[in-house]
Design an enzyme around this catalytic site. Structure first.
Site, short mmCIF file in Angstrom:
data_model
loop_
_atom_site.label_atom_id
_atom_site.label_comp_id
_atom_site.label_asym_id
_atom_site.label_seq_id
_atom_site.Cartn_x
_atom_site.Cartn_y
_atom_site.Cartn_z
N HIS A 138 8.94 -41.33 -17.59
CA HIS A 138 9.17 -40.79 -16.25
C HIS A 138 10.65 -40.72 -15.88
CE1 HIS A 138 4.78 -41.88 -14.96
NE2 HIS A 138 4.84 -40.87 -15.77
N CYS A 188 22.62 -26.21 -12.24
CA CYS A 188 23.04 -26.02 -13.64
C CYS A 188 22.32 -26.99 -14.58
CB CYS A 188 24.55 -26.20 -13.77
SG CYS A 188 25.11 -27.90 -13.59
#
Ligand code: APR
Length: 241
Positions: free
Chosen positions: A116, A127
């Site tokens: 996770h 970006c």
């Protein structure tokens, strides 16, 4: 039950371990679904979603900064340490954690995959660059942090409804399929895809041990279910290997 688990582990040459928030509970880090998991009356399931971040990124960051503060001050506990000792004893070993707290690594675990993500990384929505983030205490601020490109940064963790990193998942499945023994510790076993691992391990012929404070959906599938604190049970197993 403990003796049965010791006998299984003594015979094991490869061990796959799955951990969840319960293993860090004794380090003082709130779990997600126990009563102490609430923050300002929000539950983790309210805040750890792309939707919550879209609506109020500053609120979600405030929650993450709160969690970072707790985790930064926390220390690995005897359960994390016992898993390091298990890793050292096994011919092959893989630890898959759903935790984002870095405590396994701080304890010394080496062969570890984070399913996770990490609370100490941020990722740019624009970006996609990732940055180490929050390892030192963050200044209190109401606006979400930004990237040099001007994009908003988000925590580099997997939220509800998001894809998990496929390379990590496939590496975990590949190891799990060949492991003699699978040890599941401190997870409620309700969050997918990690919740699929007990059934997957059973299909592939692994012997499964579970350690948890309470019964979980996995408890019916496993070979040995030990009810108790990870910080007590795991060291008791390791001492007797
Ligand atoms: N020892 C063993 N088990 C414990 C302990 C302890 N000291 N303390 C709590 N537990 C158990 C609880 O009984 C519970 O079953 O750990 C489990 C923790 O469950 P969750 O809070 O649901 O945590 P987890 O299973 O890791 O959640 C999975 O859900 O919110 C998302 O992404 C988040 O990684 C998290 C995922």
């Amino acid at each position: 039950m403990i003796q049965k688990a010791i006998d299984i582990l003594k015979k094991s040459r490869s061990l796959f371990v799955l951990t969840g928030a319960g293993i860090s509970a004794e380090s003082g880090i709130p779990t997600f679904r126990d009563a102490d998991g609430l923050w300002k009356n929000y539950s983790a399931t309210d805040l750890a979603t792309p939707d919550a971040f879209r609506k109020d990124p500053a609120l979600v960051w405030e929650w993450y900064h709160w969690r970072q503060d707790i985790i930064r001050c926390a220390q690995p506990n005897t359960a994390h340490q016992a898993l390091v000792a298990m890793e050292n004893r096994m011919e092959s070993f893989l630890l898959l954690t759903q935790n984002v707290d870095n405590l396994h690594q701080r304890a010394g675990s080496r062969n570890i995959l984070e399913l996770h993500g990490s609370i100490f990384r941020a990722r740019c929505l624009n970006c996609r660059a990732t940055y180490a983030y929050g390892i030192e205490k963050m200044p209190d601020t109401v606006s979400p942090p930004t990237c040099p490109c001007g994009g908003i940064l988000r925590p580099d963790v997997v939220w509800f409804g998001e894809m998990i990193p496929q390379d990590i998942w496939h590496a975990a499945l590949a190891f799990c399929a060949t492991a003699d023994t699978v040890l599941i510790c401190g997870t409620s076993g309700v969050v997918w895809p990690a919740a699929a691992l007990p059934g997957y391990a059973q299909e592939h012929g692994s012997t499964i041990i579970e350690i948890n404070l309470e019964p979980t959906p996995a408890s019916n599938v496993v070979d040995v279910a030990i009810k108790g604190r990870a910080g007590k049970i795991l060291p008791a197993l390791v001492e007797n290997l």
